[in-house]
Write a protein that holds these residues in place. Structure first.
Motif, PDB file in Angstrom:
ATOM      1  N   ALA A  43      77.580  31.700 -13.338  1.00 21.62           N
ATOM      2  CA  ALA A  43      77.868  32.791 -12.394  1.00 21.62           C
ATOM      3  C   ALA A  43      77.454  34.154 -12.923  1.00 21.62           C
ATOM      4  CB  ALA A  43      79.352  32.789 -12.039  1.00 21.62           C
ATOM      5  N   ARG A  44      77.365  34.317 -14.226  1.00 22.47           N
ATOM      6  CA  ARG A  44      76.967  35.620 -14.790  1.00 22.47           C
ATOM      7  C   ARG A  44      75.525  35.969 -14.437  1.00 22.47           C
ATOM      8  NH1 ARG A  44      78.476  34.125 -20.787  1.00 22.47           N
ATOM      9  NH2 ARG A  44      77.342  32.331 -19.977  1.00 22.47           N
ATOM     10  N   ARG A  45      74.735  34.968 -14.066  1.00 25.81           N
ATOM     11  CA  ARG A  45      73.326  35.196 -13.730  1.00 25.81           C
ATOM     12  C   ARG A  45      73.115  35.651 -12.293  1.00 25.81           C
ATOM     13  NH1 ARG A  45      69.233  30.556 -15.229  1.00 25.81           N
ATOM     14  NH2 ARG A  45      68.021  32.057 -14.065  1.00 25.81           N
ATOM     15  N   TYR A  46      74.158  35.587 -11.452  1.00 27.80           N
ATOM     16  CA  TYR A  46      73.957  35.787 -10.020  1.00 27.80           C
ATOM     17  C   TYR A  46      74.844  36.868  -9.435  1.00 27.80           C
ATOM     18  CZ  TYR A  46      71.297  31.519 -10.391  1.00 27.80           C
ATOM     19  OH  TYR A  46      70.361  30.584 -10.755  1.00 27.80           O
ATOM     20  N   ARG A  47      74.348  37.503  -8.385  1.00 27.47           N
ATOM     21  CA  ARG A  47      75.096  38.464  -7.589  1.00 27.47           C
ATOM     22  C   ARG A  47      74.836  38.159  -6.122  1.00 27.47           C
ATOM     23  NH1 ARG A  47      76.609  38.879 -11.801  1.00 27.47           N
ATOM     24  NH2 ARG A  47      76.880  40.625 -13.193  1.00 27.47           N
ATOM     25  N   VAL A  48      75.812  38.483  -5.292  1.00 33.02           N
ATOM     26  CA  VAL A  48      75.682  38.322  -3.851  1.00 33.02           C
ATOM     27  C   VAL A  48      75.835  39.694  -3.221  1.00 33.02           C
ATOM     28  CG1 VAL A  48      76.694  37.286  -1.784  1.00 33.02           C
ATOM     29  CG2 VAL A  48      76.586  35.967  -3.920  1.00 33.02           C
ATOM     30  N   ASP A  80      69.255  36.380  -8.484  1.00 35.02           N
ATOM     31  CA  ASP A  80      69.276  36.046  -9.902  1.00 35.02           C
ATOM     32  C   ASP A  80      69.061  37.363 -10.640  1.00 35.02           C
ATOM     33  OD1 ASP A  80      68.699  35.317 -12.546  1.00 35.02           O
ATOM     34  OD2 ASP A  80      67.572  33.546 -11.947  1.00 35.02           O
ATOM     35  N   VAL A  81      70.043  37.771 -11.431  1.00 40.78           N
ATOM     36  CA  VAL A  81      69.980  39.052 -12.130  1.00 40.78           C
ATOM     37  C   VAL A  81      69.793  38.858 -13.638  1.00 40.78           C
ATOM     38  CG1 VAL A  81      71.303  40.298 -10.384  1.00 40.78           C
ATOM     39  CG2 VAL A  81      72.510  39.195 -12.279  1.00 40.78           C
ATOM     40  N   SER A  82      69.358  37.664 -14.042  1.00 37.40           N
ATOM     41  CA  SER A  82      69.240  37.370 -15.472  1.00 37.40           C
ATOM     42  C   SER A  82      67.998  37.986 -16.100  1.00 37.40           C
ATOM     43  CB  SER A  82      69.234  35.857 -15.707  1.00 37.40           C
ATOM     44  OG  SER A  82      68.109  35.261 -15.090  1.00 37.40           O
ATOM     45  N   GLY A  83      67.013  38.326 -15.301  1.00 36.44           N
ATOM     46  CA  GLY A  83      65.785  38.922 -15.833  1.00 36.44           C
ATOM     47  C   GLY A  83      65.807  40.430 -15.723  1.00 36.44           C
ATOM     48  N   ARG A  84      64.655  41.020 -15.865  1.00 31.10           N
ATOM     49  CA  ARG A  84      64.548  42.480 -15.780  1.00 31.10           C
ATOM     50  C   ARG A  84      64.753  42.991 -14.366  1.00 31.10           C
ATOM     51  NH1 ARG A  84      60.043  44.804 -19.820  1.00 31.10           N
ATOM     52  NH2 ARG A  84      61.118  44.148 -21.693  1.00 31.10           N
ATOM     53  N   ARG A  86      66.070  42.035 -10.259  1.00 34.80           N
ATOM     54  CA  ARG A  86      66.810  41.117  -9.387  1.00 34.80           C
ATOM     55  C   ARG A  86      65.810  40.332  -8.555  1.00 34.80           C
ATOM     56  NH1 ARG A  86      71.850  43.230  -6.500  1.00 34.80           N
ATOM     57  NH2 ARG A  86      70.534  42.995  -4.689  1.00 34.80           N
ATOM     58  N   ARG A  87      66.015  39.015  -8.497  1.00 31.55           N
ATOM     59  CA  ARG A  87      65.145  38.176  -7.679  1.00 31.55           C
ATOM     60  C   ARG A  87      65.979  37.476  -6.627  1.00 31.55           C
ATOM     61  NH1 ARG A  87      62.997  33.923  -8.998  1.00 31.55           N
ATOM     62  NH2 ARG A  87      64.345  33.370 -10.726  1.00 31.55           N
ATOM     63  N   LEU A  88      65.536  37.552  -5.390  1.00 34.36           N
ATOM     64  CA  LEU A  88      66.209  36.883  -4.290  1.00 34.36           C
ATOM     65  C   LEU A  88      65.950  35.384  -4.384  1.00 34.36           C
ATOM     66  CD1 LEU A  88      67.866  37.299  -1.662  1.00 34.36           C
ATOM     67  CD2 LEU A  88      65.681  37.445  -0.456  1.00 34.36           C
ATOM     68  N   THR A  89      67.030  34.589  -4.477  1.00 34.25           N
ATOM     69  CA  THR A  89      66.889  33.138  -4.607  1.00 34.25           C
ATOM     70  C   THR A  89      67.593  32.376  -3.485  1.00 34.25           C
ATOM     71  OG1 THR A  89      68.794  33.015  -6.086  1.00 34.25           O
ATOM     72  CG2 THR A  89      66.617  33.226  -7.118  1.00 34.25           C
ATOM     73  N   GLY A  90      68.275  33.102  -2.601  1.00 33.87           N
ATOM     74  CA  GLY A  90      68.937  32.444  -1.491  1.00 33.87           C
ATOM     75  C   GLY A  90      69.354  33.442  -0.431  1.00 33.87           C
ATOM     76  N   ASP A 126      64.584  26.021  -4.671  1.00 36.88           N
ATOM     77  CA  ASP A 126      64.732  24.828  -5.496  1.00 36.88           C
ATOM     78  C   ASP A 126      65.061  25.139  -6.947  1.00 36.88           C
ATOM     79  OD1 ASP A 126      62.224  25.875  -6.055  1.00 36.88           O
ATOM     80  OD2 ASP A 126      61.124  24.062  -5.540  1.00 36.88           O
ATOM     81  N   GLU A 127      64.840  26.352  -7.392  1.00 35.83           N
ATOM     82  CA  GLU A 127      65.140  26.713  -8.779  1.00 35.83           C
ATOM     83  C   GLU A 127      66.638  26.930  -9.035  1.00 35.83           C
ATOM     84  OE1 GLU A 127      64.421  31.489  -8.794  1.00 35.83           O
ATOM     85  OE2 GLU A 127      62.723  30.209  -8.293  1.00 35.83           O
ATOM     86  N   CYS A 128      67.438  27.049  -7.992  1.00 36.29           N
ATOM     87  CA  CYS A 128      68.876  27.281  -8.157  1.00 36.29           C
ATOM     88  C   CYS A 128      69.540  26.018  -8.704  1.00 36.29           C
ATOM     89  CB  CYS A 128      69.511  27.671  -6.830  1.00 36.29           C
ATOM     90  SG  CYS A 128      68.951  29.254  -6.192  1.00 36.29           S
ATOM     91  N   PRO A 129      70.349  26.157  -9.755  1.00 31.26           N
ATOM     92  CA  PRO A 129      70.992  24.968 -10.325  1.00 31.26           C
ATOM     93  C   PRO A 129      72.065  24.397  -9.411  1.00 31.26           C
ATOM     94  CG  PRO A 129      71.715  26.959 -11.459  1.00 31.26           C
ATOM     95  CD  PRO A 129      70.652  27.375 -10.483  1.00 31.26           C
ATOM     96  N   GLY A 130      72.443  23.152  -9.683  1.00 28.83           N
ATOM     97  CA  GLY A 130      73.508  22.502  -8.929  1.00 28.83           C
ATOM     98  C   GLY A 130      74.763  23.350  -8.919  1.00 28.83           C
ATOM     99  N   ASN A 131      75.474  23.337  -7.825  1.00 24.18           N
ATOM    100  CA  ASN A 131      76.712  24.080  -7.587  1.00 24.18           C
ATOM    101  C   ASN A 131      76.489  25.548  -7.215  1.00 24.18           C
ATOM    102  OD1 ASN A 131      78.306  21.773  -8.113  1.00 24.18           O
ATOM    103  ND2 ASN A 131      78.096  22.169 -10.305  1.00 24.18           N
ATOM    104  N   SER A 132      75.236  25.991  -7.154  1.00 26.67           N
ATOM    105  CA  SER A 132      74.958  27.363  -6.733  1.00 26.67           C
ATOM    106  C   SER A 132      75.423  27.606  -5.308  1.00 26.67           C
ATOM    107  CB  SER A 132      73.451  27.660  -6.798  1.00 26.67           C
ATOM    108  OG  SER A 132      72.957  27.505  -8.088  1.00 26.67           O
ATOM    109  N   GLU A 133      75.194  26.603  -4.439  1.00 22.24           N
ATOM    110  CA  GLU A 133      75.474  26.821  -3.029  1.00 22.24           C
ATOM    111  C   GLU A 133      76.951  27.012  -2.738  1.00 22.24           C
ATOM    112  OE1 GLU A 133      75.157  23.629  -4.709  1.00 22.24           O
ATOM    113  OE2 GLU A 133      73.546  23.144  -3.326  1.00 22.24           O
ATOM    114  N   SER A 134      77.832  26.260  -3.391  1.00 20.77           N
ATOM    115  CA  SER A 134      79.259  26.442  -3.111  1.00 20.77           C
ATOM    116  C   SER A 134      79.746  27.781  -3.655  1.00 20.77           C
ATOM    117  CB  SER A 134      80.097  25.278  -3.654  1.00 20.77           C
ATOM    118  OG  SER A 134      79.867  25.095  -5.031  1.00 20.77           O
TER     119      SER A 134
END
Length: 193
Positions: A43-48, A80-84, A86-90, A126-134
């Motif tokens: 969860a530390r890698r993501y923001r909504v 995904d905010v883990s890189g330099r 923010r990348r939209l992944t969903g 498809d790059e989002c790991p399992g459990n990302s959606e919930s």
């Protein structure tokens, strides 16, 4: 579904089992799968965040299997905010169903389109790991609650969709993420044309 899509009739294809250890992902309209055991969600890698339609619409049109965009009230993005950068992944789109009865039947005491909405599109790359959606869906529900929404109607589509020539274009999805976020299964909707 319109008859111009040349899909086989609704009743001719079996339903996907309702319990599955697989997470469905999308990229450019093609599905892929992640097994729950693969995990890897952090969860530390993501923001909504709320995203404008100008950002959400191209993402949904590119990656969702329907390649269509619904009437929307609000769009939320998974970043995904883990890189330099923010990348939209969903993207999750909540909006206006074809008929207000979609909202008033399950939520007769809520004002449709204000206190109740439909989850119209939900797509993760498809790059989002399992459990990302919930995790993403739970954050979407929290944001909607802050905005006064008290009920969300979601539809699964457990029937595989094929072209008239038999090519599988969508394998079906059963709504496991909705159950994972404490949704109540209210039964099957009336099949569309």
């Amino acid at each position: 579904m319109s008859s111009s899509t040349h899909l086989l009739p609704f009743e001719h294809t079996p339903e996907v089992p309702t319990v599955s250890p697989w997470c469905q992902r999308w990229r450019e309209g093609r599905h892929s799968w992640r097994h729950l055991r693969d995990g890897g969600f952090d969860a530390r890698r993501y923001r909504v965040d709320v995203v404008p339609e100008s950002v959400a619409k191209p993402f949904v049109l590119t990656h969702h299997y329907s390649h269509s965009y619904p009437a929307a009230k609000v769009q939320l993005g998974l970043f995904d905010v883990s890189g330099r950068a923010r990348r939209l992944t969903g993207v999750a789109v909540f909006g206006v169903p074809v008929s207000s009865a979609v909202l008033t039947k399950p939520f007769p005491d809520l004002e449709p389109f204000t206190q109740s909405v439909e989850c119209s599109r939900f797509v993760l790359l498809d790059e989002c790991p399992g459990n990302s959606e919930s995790w993403f869906l739970a954050r979407c529900y929290a944001a909607l609650l802050e905005d006064g929404v008290r009920g969300v109607v979601s539809f699964a589509d457990p029937v595989p969709r094929r072209t008239a020539s038999g090519i599988l274009v969508m394998p079906g999805h059963v709504g496991t993420i909705y159950a994972a976020t404490n949704a109540i299964y209210a039964g099957r909707a009336t099949p569309g044309p």
